[in-house]
Scaffold this active site. Structure first.
Site, mmCIF file in Angstrom:
data_model
loop_
_atom_site.group_PDB
_atom_site.id
_atom_site.type_symbol
_atom_site.label_atom_id
_atom_site.label_comp_id
_atom_site.label_asym_id
_atom_site.label_seq_id
_atom_site.Cartn_x
_atom_site.Cartn_y
_atom_site.Cartn_z
ATOM 1 N N ASN A 1 56.304 53.199 67.515
ATOM 2 C CA ASN A 1 57.600 53.356 66.851
ATOM 3 C C ASN A 1 58.711 52.641 67.606
ATOM 4 O O ASN A 1 59.596 52.009 67.007
ATOM 5 C CB ASN A 1 57.957 54.839 66.723
ATOM 6 C CG ASN A 1 57.117 55.564 65.691
ATOM 7 O OD1 ASN A 1 56.315 54.954 64.985
ATOM 8 N ND2 ASN A 1 57.284 56.866 65.600
ATOM 9 N N ARG B 1 52.178 48.277 49.612
ATOM 10 C CA ARG B 1 51.257 48.176 50.741
ATOM 11 C C ARG B 1 49.885 48.614 50.240
ATOM 12 O O ARG B 1 49.731 49.738 49.759
ATOM 13 C CB ARG B 1 51.683 49.084 51.902
ATOM 14 C CG ARG B 1 53.071 48.797 52.465
ATOM 15 C CD ARG B 1 53.320 49.651 53.708
ATOM 16 N NE ARG B 1 54.720 49.709 54.065
ATOM 17 C CZ ARG B 1 55.359 48.798 54.794
ATOM 18 N NH1 ARG B 1 54.699 47.747 55.230
ATOM 19 N NH2 ARG B 1 56.636 48.931 55.094
ATOM 20 N N ARG C 1 57.582 45.060 55.013
ATOM 21 C CA ARG C 1 57.615 44.674 56.427
ATOM 22 C C ARG C 1 56.311 44.963 57.157
ATOM 23 O O ARG C 1 55.768 46.055 57.079
ATOM 24 C CB ARG C 1 58.781 45.384 57.126
ATOM 25 C CG ARG C 1 58.969 44.963 58.578
ATOM 26 C CD ARG C 1 60.185 45.614 59.163
ATOM 27 N NE ARG C 1 61.410 45.082 58.594
ATOM 28 C CZ ARG C 1 62.516 45.796 58.405
ATOM 29 N NH1 ARG C 1 62.537 47.073 58.690
ATOM 30 N NH2 ARG C 1 63.600 45.229 57.898
ATOM 31 N N HIS D 1 59.858 48.621 45.357
ATOM 32 C CA HIS D 1 59.338 49.708 46.178
ATOM 33 C C HIS D 1 58.762 50.835 45.319
ATOM 34 O O HIS D 1 58.185 51.785 45.830
ATOM 35 C CB HIS D 1 60.465 50.237 47.079
ATOM 36 C CG HIS D 1 60.027 51.152 48.169
ATOM 37 N ND1 HIS D 1 60.320 52.498 48.178
ATOM 38 C CD2 HIS D 1 59.309 50.916 49.297
ATOM 39 C CE1 HIS D 1 59.816 53.053 49.263
ATOM 40 N NE2 HIS D 1 59.203 52.126 49.969
ATOM 41 N N TYR E 1 49.462 60.400 55.280
ATOM 42 C CA TYR E 1 50.828 60.704 54.853
ATOM 43 C C TYR E 1 50.801 61.807 53.802
ATOM 44 O O TYR E 1 49.884 61.872 52.982
ATOM 45 C CB TYR E 1 51.495 59.489 54.210
ATOM 46 C CG TYR E 1 51.744 58.298 55.095
ATOM 47 C CD1 TYR E 1 51.270 58.229 56.401
ATOM 48 C CD2 TYR E 1 52.459 57.206 54.611
ATOM 49 C CE1 TYR E 1 51.505 57.115 57.189
ATOM 50 C CE2 TYR E 1 52.696 56.091 55.390
ATOM 51 C CZ TYR E 1 52.216 56.049 56.677
ATOM 52 O OH TYR E 1 52.444 54.938 57.450
ATOM 53 N N ARG F 1 62.821 63.911 57.290
ATOM 54 C CA ARG F 1 61.900 63.573 58.369
ATOM 55 C C ARG F 1 62.568 62.783 59.484
ATOM 56 O O ARG F 1 62.405 63.074 60.654
ATOM 57 C CB ARG F 1 60.728 62.758 57.820
ATOM 58 C CG ARG F 1 59.668 62.424 58.862
ATOM 59 C CD ARG F 1 58.716 61.368 58.353
ATOM 60 N NE ARG F 1 59.263 60.034 58.451
ATOM 61 C CZ ARG F 1 58.860 59.004 57.718
ATOM 62 N NH1 ARG F 1 57.937 59.175 56.796
ATOM 63 N NH2 ARG F 1 59.391 57.799 57.885
ATOM 64 N N HIS G 1 56.109 62.327 53.984
ATOM 65 C CA HIS G 1 56.508 61.144 53.222
ATOM 66 C C HIS G 1 56.941 61.474 51.791
ATOM 67 O O HIS G 1 57.382 60.598 51.063
ATOM 68 C CB HIS G 1 55.338 60.146 53.203
ATOM 69 C CG HIS G 1 55.711 58.751 52.857
ATOM 70 N ND1 HIS G 1 55.355 58.154 51.665
ATOM 71 C CD2 HIS G 1 56.413 57.817 53.535
ATOM 72 C CE1 HIS G 1 55.811 56.916 51.622
ATOM 73 N NE2 HIS G 1 56.456 56.682 52.756
#
Length: 693
Positions: free
Chosen positions: A57, A384, A414, A444, A477, A573, A601
């Site tokens: 992270n 993704r 990303r 997205h 997730y 979160r 998530h």
């Protein structure tokens, strides 16, 4: 009531004191992750993994957030956010916090986790602890596996300081003596090949003690570095690693986005330097030498007591008690008893809660659609997916079987750009229509649409989700997915796909809200409705769960709602720029963050709405980028039973959590929730595992 309203209106909601800084809030989340390494309620190897996740992270934090701030500082383009902090001030505070955090990280590693693992028979051996047999094995391994792929670089006028890859492990080596050409350079750089593992397990027959013994690649190189310089003597060998700007900048006016991005991927490896990590036993003059080479200052230097690339320490050992107990996500009962996925969806809306419930029904929908002669078309957004993807396999099969397959592939996800480019290529070769979304807006949204013959007409089957179509993350997730054949939802999803592939005015939707058009105004409208209800003395309630909250207009609307008496619980979160618990401003707002086995998530929005209980799931966080610069979907949960289920399992469980929850304080710190005296421990994720898994 008028006196109270007048008093509240006197509060300036633009006051920087009422906002947390975005970057510092993100740092606080990373610190909460680090603290999991100290929680002995997690199995020991999982505690180590949390420590390594913190490293990963922080790598991204420097690559993106710190790099962006440095760029703003250098170009003079940095404007203060709602909190009023400028880049120079912010970078200094980030440096202070991160230096303290990294020191704590290595203290936990060296003094707590490694000794505890050693007692459990998992040992990361230092060079001074090698037995003669182990040292001999290491020497042989080095000669056969490591030495042939090392490229030492002596530093002299014909060999200037090399351009080193982002986050690569390297060694700076001072030398005595002269080489075969009579040169005495004094220094060399040894890059560790990225193809080699950073941890090597010593065979059981060599250790002979039944333990899992590991040796660091860095220790191997250090022990035998002089072998790289025949006739010379290495007087030291010191690890270092440089972190670079890894954000990609692609001109939105390019004619071929895929080609442009592909060209930018190499530059990510050699962006501007933002951080230097060096082993703390490195002499100061060599540290300063490296800082000069990378044009960095003392604040950018991190001296570490151990491996400089902790993110590469991820490993597994066959010791079940050191890991979380394995679990198998359950198949939704309606899917389990149905002959086909289409029959299951026709019976009822299916609400899937991952990872506690399996993602397999979504895979099955694509698999059946790919070979069903009644299916005419499949449309899907891909943000993704990963390179080895069942999703891509089934879409390819569908295209080769003559279905009209349309994929909206977001190339700019990303760190997944390369795999997305490869996925797009595969689909194009299979005959699918591949679209890269809308210029200037990342796609997205998570949508899947199957168009199928139904008698003389057609029927639409839809999957809408809060997470990605990536089978690995569906096991790591927490996310929700809704599978439905509801006519209005199917029409809405069809219209959004039309927006993405064609041109025209924003679609008028019946059920869904979507960014960048209706989602933000709808959120403001729903918050203001609760505000009016509270002002009228009627019940008013907001509960929302998402990853981040930064959008200023929403924060101000929440402040006004709190002032009116609306009871607000936010389960955030990561980043939260809103300050809870400020008298007269946000004393009716509570903010908590859950950090546990799975990465939280889900995005869920609940508004009391005069007893109507509006309940929505979304792909969008309450951030500027999601609400104004991305294509996002927000879909209602209409079925009463599913609404009740989500309110309890998706929100109330998390509000009851008294073990994995962290409570945001008015000063920006987080306090760990603890059971009060006589109260039983309640862990939301564990309860969901027990009841759904």
């Amino acid at each position: 009531m008028n006196d109270i309203a007048s008093e509240h209106s006197a509060i300036d909601l633009n006051n920087p004191d009422y906002y947390f800084n975005r970057e510092l809030s993100l740092l606080q989340f990373n610190l909460r992750v680090l603290e999991q390494a100290m929680d002995d309620n997690h199995p020991l190897m999982e505690r180590l993994n949390f420590l390594l996740i913190f490293s990963s992270n922080m790598d991204e934090f420097f690559e993106i957030r710190v790099a962006g701030l440095r760029n703003k500082l250098e170009t003079g383009t940095g404007q203060p956010g709602p909190d009023g902090m400028l880049p120079a001030e912010l970078l200094k505070e980030i440096s202070r916090i991160t230096h303290e955090a990294v020191d704590r990280q290595y203290h936990i590693l060296n003094n707590i986790l490694l000794p505890a693992l050693r007692e459990e028979g998992v040992d990361f051996l230092r060079r001074e602890d090698w037995t003669d047999a182990q040292a001999e094995w290491v020497k042989k391994y080095f000669r056969e596996q490591v030495y042939p792929v090392l490229t030492p670089i002596a530093l002299d006028p014909s060999h200037p300081f090399p351009r080193l890859v982002n986050k690569s492990l390297n060694f700076i080596v001072p030398l005595d003596g002269k080489d075969a050409f009579g040169r005495s350079t004094g220094l060399a750089i040894v890059p560790a090949p990225r193809s080699l593992p950073r941890l090597i397990r010593i065979p059981d027959e060599i250790s002979g003690d039944g333990d899992d013994n590991f040796v660091f690649l860095s220790s191997m190189i250090h022990a035998h570095v002089s072998d790289l310089f025949p006739g010379m003597k290495a007087t030291g060998c010191y690890q270092f690693r440089v972190t670079r700007n890894a954000d990609l900048e692609v001109d939105e006016e390019v004619e071929d986005l895929a080609s442009a991005l592909k060209g930018q991927l190499l530059s990510r490896r050699y962006g501007d330097e933002v951080r230097l990590e060096v082993a703390d036993n490195c002499p100061r003059h060599l540290m300063h030498y490296l800082l000069e080479q990378f044009e960095l200052g003392e604040d950018d230097l991190y001296e570490v007591n151990g491996p400089v690339n902790l993110a590469r320490m991820f490993t597994s050992v066959d010791r079940p008690r050191l890991h979380y107990p394995p679990f198998t996500p359950k198949i939704h009962p309606t899917v389990k008893k149905s002959e086909s996925i289409f029959d299951a969806i026709d019976q009822e809306d299916l609400l899937l809660h991952h990872p506690f419930q399996s993602f397999q029904p979504v895979i099955t929908l694509l698999a059946e659609a790919a070979r069903d002669p009644k299916v005419l078309a499949i449309k899907q957004t891909l943000y993704r997916t990963g390179t080895k993807s069942e999703i891509l396999d089934h879409l390819e099969t569908a295209a080769r079987n003559g279905k009209e397959v349309t994929a909206i592939v977001e190339l700019r996800a990303r760190f997944d750009e390369e795999s997305n480019i490869e996925g797009a290529r595969r689909l194009q070769e299979a005959g699918a229509i591949v679209v890269y979304g809308v210029v200037g807006y990342k796609t997205h949204a998570k949508m899947l649409l199957v168009v199928r013959r139904d008698g003389d007409g057609i029927k639409r089957y839809v999957h809408l989700g809060t997470g990605n179509y990536h089978t690995k993350t569906t096991k790591l997730y927490t996310d929700y997915g809704l599978m439905t054949s509801d006519k209005a939802m199917g029409q809405d999803v069809h219209k959004i796909f039309q927006e993405l592939t064609g041109m025209g005015k924003a679609a008028r939707l019946k059920q869904l809200k979507h960014s960048p058009f209706t989602l933000h105004p709808s959120l403001i409208e729903w918050i203001e409705f609760e505000t009016a209800e509270a002002q009228a003395g009627r019940p008013a309630r907001i509960i929302a769960k998402f990853n981040s909250l930064t959008e200023e207009n929403i924060i101000q609307a929440l402040y006004r709602a709190s002032q009116a008496g609306v009871q607000i619980d936010l389960i955030v979160r990561g980043i939260c720029c809103l300050k809870p618990g400020i008298a007269g401003l946000s004393d009716n707002i509570r903010v908590r963050s859950i950090v546990g086995r799975f990465l939280e998530h889900t995005r869920i929005y609940h508004f009391h709405h005069a007893g109507e209980d509006l309940l929505y799931c979304s792909s969008a966080d309450w951030m500027d980028r999601n609400l104004f610069n991305r294509v996002e979907t927000c879909f209602p949960i209409n079925h009463p039973a599913l609404k009740t289920q989500m309110l309890e399992e998706g929100l109330q469980y998390y509000l009851r959590d008294n073990s994995r929850a962290w409570l945001l304080q008015p000063d920006g710190s987080y306090q760990r929730a603890q059971p009060v005296e006589g109260e039983e421990t309640f862990i939301a994720q564990q309860t969901l595992l027990d009841t759904l898994g």
